[in-house]
Design a protein around this motif. Sequence first.
Motif, PDB file in Angstrom:
ATOM      1  N   ASP A 167      40.587  37.015   5.947  1.00  0.00           N
ATOM      2  CA  ASP A 167      39.896  38.036   5.340  1.00  0.00           C
ATOM      3  C   ASP A 167      40.847  38.533   3.883  1.00  0.00           C
ATOM      4  N   GLN A 168      39.898  38.746   2.812  1.00  0.00           N
ATOM      5  CA  GLN A 168      40.589  38.773   1.200  1.00  0.00           C
ATOM      6  C   GLN A 168      41.611  37.387   0.529  1.00  0.00           C
ATOM      7  N   LEU A 169      41.374  36.569   1.305  1.00  0.00           N
ATOM      8  CA  LEU A 169      41.908  35.487   0.511  1.00  0.00           C
ATOM      9  C   LEU A 169      41.657  35.440  -0.916  1.00  0.00           C
ATOM     10  N   ASP A 170      40.392  35.514  -1.225  1.00  0.00           N
ATOM     11  CA  ASP A 170      39.394  35.091  -2.183  1.00  0.00           C
ATOM     12  C   ASP A 170      40.470  36.258  -3.692  1.00  0.00           C
ATOM     13  N   VAL A 171      40.286  37.186  -3.086  1.00  0.00           N
ATOM     14  CA  VAL A 171      41.137  39.101  -3.728  1.00  0.00           C
ATOM     15  C   VAL A 171      42.451  38.109  -4.462  1.00  0.00           C
ATOM     16  N   VAL A 172      43.063  37.637  -3.437  1.00  0.00           N
ATOM     17  CA  VAL A 172      44.854  37.636  -3.944  1.00  0.00           C
ATOM     18  C   VAL A 172      44.390  36.486  -4.531  1.00  0.00           C
ATOM     19  N   ALA A 173      43.820  35.377  -4.303  1.00  0.00           N
ATOM     20  CA  ALA A 173      43.498  33.880  -5.310  1.00  0.00           C
ATOM     21  C   ALA A 173      42.903  34.476  -6.903  1.00  0.00           C
ATOM     22  N   ASP A 174      42.245  36.073  -6.938  1.00  0.00           N
ATOM     23  CA  ASP A 174      41.337  36.368  -8.127  1.00  0.00           C
ATOM     24  C   ASP A 174      43.160  37.343  -8.743  1.00  0.00           C
ATOM     25  N   VAL A 175      43.740  38.611  -8.019  1.00  0.00           N
ATOM     26  CA  VAL A 175      44.518  39.397  -8.741  1.00  0.00           C
ATOM     27  C   VAL A 175      45.695  38.071  -9.066  1.00  0.00           C
ATOM     28  N   LEU A 176      46.355  37.271  -8.090  1.00  0.00           N
ATOM     29  CA  LEU A 176      47.099  36.000  -9.298  1.00  0.00           C
ATOM     30  C   LEU A 176      46.409  35.242 -10.224  1.00  0.00           C
ATOM     31  N   ILE A 177      44.823  34.786 -10.085  1.00  0.00           N
ATOM     32  CA  ILE A 177      44.749  34.297 -11.506  1.00  0.00           C
ATOM     33  C   ILE A 177      44.297  35.554 -12.558  1.00  0.00           C
ATOM     34  N   GLU A 178      44.136  36.658 -12.442  1.00  0.00           N
ATOM     35  CA  GLU A 178      44.181  37.386 -13.352  1.00  0.00           C
ATOM     36  C   GLU A 178      45.138  37.525 -14.508  1.00  0.00           C
ATOM     37  N   HIS A 179      46.458  36.707 -13.392  1.00  0.00           N
ATOM     38  CA  HIS A 179      47.398  37.404 -14.089  1.00  0.00           C
ATOM     39  C   HIS A 179      48.523  35.469 -15.224  1.00  0.00           C
ATOM     40  N   LEU A 180      47.240  34.470 -14.909  1.00  0.00           N
ATOM     41  CA  LEU A 180      47.762  33.265 -15.350  1.00  0.00           C
ATOM     42  C   LEU A 180      47.583  33.590 -16.925  1.00  0.00           C
ATOM     43  N   PRO A 181      47.849  32.161 -17.816  1.00  0.00           N
ATOM     44  CA  PRO A 181      47.226  32.428 -19.301  1.00  0.00           C
ATOM     45  C   PRO A 181      46.004  31.480 -19.465  1.00  0.00           C
ATOM     46  N   GLU A 182      45.436  31.560 -20.706  1.00  0.00           N
ATOM     47  CA  GLU A 182      44.409  30.815 -20.925  1.00  0.00           C
ATOM     48  C   GLU A 182      44.809  29.525 -20.797  1.00  0.00           C
ATOM     49  N   SER A 183      43.936  28.543 -20.378  1.00  0.00           N
ATOM     50  CA  SER A 183      44.976  27.558 -20.417  1.00  0.00           C
ATOM     51  C   SER A 183      43.396  26.426 -19.565  1.00  0.00           C
ATOM     52  N   PRO A 184      43.425  25.263 -20.070  1.00  0.00           N
ATOM     53  CA  PRO A 184      42.514  24.208 -19.874  1.00  0.00           C
ATOM     54  C   PRO A 184      43.389  24.034 -18.574  1.00  0.00           C
ATOM     55  N   PRO A 185      42.708  23.217 -17.276  1.00  0.00           N
ATOM     56  CA  PRO A 185      43.264  22.667 -16.301  1.00  0.00           C
ATOM     57  C   PRO A 185      43.712  22.487 -16.667  1.00  0.00           C
ATOM     58  N   LEU A 186      46.043  21.993 -15.733  1.00  0.00           N
ATOM     59  CA  LEU A 186      47.168  20.765 -16.225  1.00  0.00           C
ATOM     60  C   LEU A 186      47.030  19.931 -15.272  1.00  0.00           C
TER      61      LEU A 186
END
Length: 308
Positions: A167-186
């Motif tokens: 439950d809410q795993l996708d939200v955790v991922a979304d919120v973390l990803i919001e704070h990542l810089p724009e970048s191609p896959p590393l």
Amino acid sequence: MGHNAHVTSPDNHRAGFACFVGRPNVGKSTLMNALVGTKVAITSSKPQTTRRVIRGIVHRPDAQLIIVDTPGLHRPRTLLGERLDSLVLSTLTEVDVIGFCVPANEPIGKGDRFIADKLSAVKKTPVIAVVTKCDLASKEQVAEQLLAVSQVAEFAAIVPVSAQSGDQLDVVADVLIEHLPESPPLYEGGQLTDEPEQVLVGELIREAALEGVRDELPHSIAVVVDEMLPREGRDDLLDIYAHMFVERPSQKAIVIGHKGERLREVGTKARKQIEALLGTRVYLDLRISVAKDWQRDPKQLRRLGFYD
Ligand SMILES: Nc1nc2c(ncn2[C@@H]2O[C@H](COP(=O)(O)OP(=O)(O)OP(=O)(O)O)[C@@H](O)[C@H]2O)c(=O)[nH]1
């Protein structure tokens, strides 16, 4: 950026690094594994960049979330104690976002506040509070915990989750990803395996190399441990072959020092730490090369063993 030309990445693709911190037993590992889907860790001959040991990578069409370990915070205090503390601090400043984990079913305690305080001190990295194990608490309890957490420190967001139920795993991922810089896959997909000793050895070498020159070379040293094997015919001596990479010749000169003096010191220091860690005598063969802009250049990363 020309050197990324072979990577197809849509506009707005994000990629970057996150780590989870919190008291023992709050569910960090379970959460990381649930996010990643399978247990993954970095291999022996991957360079220990500033980014630390990789616990797993969340691959999505729109983002790549790379979850790294914080050595000191999830290990018991060892003889490496203080050294690991500095590793923890540098991990926290080098990731793009931190997940601070507090379980829903236990009151917030001293340990949580201690860690929260440390995190608040890391000004430049946003901290997301993650209330874990929500399946073990009633809705009311979860709501109360969210409120209690909000009073501990300033967080960029607070998210409840259950790694158990998903439950809410996708939200955790979304919120973390919001704070990542724009970048191609590393990283490209592919299996990574776990060899913690080799990884920690690389880390000790890197720390020794950075000592005293951190200001000059903050993020510019990678260490690859090529090989660790017992000396033939002896069980009390381990041969370790390691390679340091810097980005520029001037940095190489700094690490090597006058007539190689500094490099010898780095080697001796690292060797002693490794011997203390592994409990065996060590012969350390340490070399240094220039790998230009290795951190962002896929070709160099591949050469350094980042891609399979
Ligand atoms: N019911 C439930 N149990 C969980 C959940 N997440 C973790 N646990 C349990 O809580 C315990 C601790 O989880 P870990 O993931 O090992 O916690 P950790 O924070 O990584 O612990 P350290 O490695 O000691 O720092 C384990 O028994 C897990 O099975 C969850 O979402 N729900």
